[in-house]
Design an enzyme around this catalytic site. Structure first.
Site, PDB file in Angstrom:
ATOM      1  N   SER A 191       0.837  -1.213   0.000  1.00  0.00           N
ATOM      2  CA  SER A 191       0.000   0.000   0.000  1.00  0.00           C
ATOM      3  C   SER A 191       0.866   1.256   0.000  1.00  0.00           C
ATOM      4  CB  SER A 191      -0.967   0.010   1.182  1.00  0.00           C
ATOM      5  OG  SER A 191      -0.250   0.031   2.384  1.00  0.00           O
ATOM      6  N   ASP A 206       7.121   2.439   5.942  1.00  0.00           N
ATOM      7  CA  ASP A 206       6.914   1.816   4.627  1.00  0.00           C
ATOM      8  C   ASP A 206       6.962   2.847   3.502  1.00  0.00           C
ATOM      9  OD1 ASP A 206       6.557  -0.390   6.152  1.00  0.00           O
ATOM     10  OD2 ASP A 206       4.641  -0.992   5.281  1.00  0.00           O
TER      11      ASP A 206
END
Ligand code: MEV
Length: 396
Positions: A146, A204
């Site tokens: 994502s 991330d």
């Protein structure tokens, strides 16, 4: 506003060392995984905004005029601010998202619309465009898919709206943005991640944006200088797990046995630091001995993670199978199943790698031969892009 087609890609991530310990203030090392998400943005004048996500079966289109009429003034003047729950609800209404709001498909649409409406607000009129995103990363496997999606979306929209320049150079396969542009991309990628994950740490999206190797500790993220690309096997045991439950189980073990678990966390911290030191030395003058140290660190950390209670029979099997081929593995991420990494020394012969991959596939695992330390968000020239990526983006 730019009128040319943009092709961008961003990497996923693995945690090399420090998962779980990082929750308790210790150092973790995250590295960019050379399994990437690719995005193609095609500007149009057909009055439509189209989003195609072939991996998860999403194909949506909106009339630009309809979107323009919606009151989305709450998105401010293109600032990366945290949307409230009410604003998210309003955005879901605009997107036409009903029951599937919490599913990956709904969240991906929501993150797109949020970024599109926020970043393009400064334009006189919302742009008409076609966006296709295709990924080599499995979704929901803890590999940062994502974040790679959000980073690609942010970079492409910011470039199209000329908030940042297009760094693409003629005759070059992949180009990267300047540091200040990457900072803006990262800021927006984090906002996209927030739409999908609620309250992510930001690691991330930082790995997807900056690439290479990052050290993180207590919310502070910094890049390791001159990161090296290490070859690995990435294995998905496909055993489902809950990060939340595993993190809670380590916390309760720490509370129950503080004198036993605290030294384990301290030791994992030392492993991360030693690995960081090794990577620094290897960037200057790599030698076969360095890889042997990396393998020892992998083994020690895997034992510690087992002692913390986040191992799994499937991960033990992964370690056993790869050890039978002389290779060293550890879990990556939350554990309890999920994914593991196996270091591939440069001296390994390809038939040995193939035999290991076959043995892992025979266990029912998915296995990729790839590398870590890959470049962050990049813009590509279509002429140099792998034909298989072009075909995937074309939906073939
Ligand atoms: C999960 O990818 C990594 C953990 O350390 C959890 C976290 O850092 O939030 C297990």
């Amino acid at each position: 506003m730019l009128s040319e087609v943009l092709l961008v890609s961003a990497p996923g991530k693995v945690i090399l060392h420090g998962e779980h310990a990082v929750v308790h203030g210790k150092v973790a090392l995250a590295m960019a995984l050379n399994l990437r998400t690719f995005l193609r943005l095609q500007p149009h004048s057909n009055g439509k905004v189209c989003l195609n996500l072939p991996n998860i079966g999403v194909k949506r289109a909106w009339d630009v005029a309809g979107l323009q009429l919606q009151d989305t003034s709450f998105l401010e003047q293109g600032d990366a601010t945290v949307p409230t729950a009410e604003q998210v609800e309003k955005l879901k209404e605009v997107a036409g998202i009903t029951q599937d709001g919490a599913k990956p498909e709904g969240l991906a649409v929501l993150a797109f619309l949020y970024l599109y409406l926020s970043i393009c607000r400064k334009q006189r009129a919302l742009p008409s465009l076609d966006i296709t995103v295709w990924s080599q990363l499995p979704t929901g496997a803890g590999l940062g898919s994502s974040a790679a999606y959000s980073a690609c979306m942010a970079a492409a929209l910011l470039t199209m709206c000329e908030e940042i320049p297009n760094p693409q150079k003629d005759g070059v396969s992949a180009s990267r943005w300047a540091v200040e542009d990457l900072e803006l991309i990262n800021k927006w990628a984090f906002q996209g991640e927030r739409m999908i994950h609620g309250n992510p740490s930001g690691v991330d999206n930082a790995v997807s944006t900056w690439g290479g190797a990052l050290r993180f500790q207590q919310g502070k993220i910094s890049s390791l200088e001159r990161p090296l690309a290490l070859k690995i096997l990435l294995t998905n045991t496909k055993v489902p797990r809950s990060t939340k439950t595993l993190v809670a189980s380590v916390r309760s073990r720490l509370l129950k046995f503080p004198e036993i678990v605290t030294p384990l966390l301290t030791s994992i911290n030392a492993i991360s630091l030693e690995c960081e030191r090794m990577l620094g030395e290897m960037a200057v003058a790599p030698a076969p001995e360095h890889y042997l140290v990396l393998e020892e660190l992998i083994d020690m950390n895997q034992h510690h993670l087992n002692a913390l209670g986040v191992g799994h029979a499937s991960l033990d099997q992964l370690c056993r199978v790869t050890m039978a081929h002389g290779l060293h593995s550890k879990l990556t991420g939350a554990g309890g199943g999920g994914c593991g990494i196996t270091l591939l020394r440069p001296d390994l012969e390809q038939p040995e790698v193939e035999a290991t991959k076959q043995a892992l596939n025979d266990c029912g695992f998915d296995c990729w031969e790839t590398s870590i330390g890959a470049p962050g968000i990049s813009v590509h020239s279509a002429a140099f892009l792998d034909p298989s990526v072009c075909q995937a983006l074309d939906g073939l």
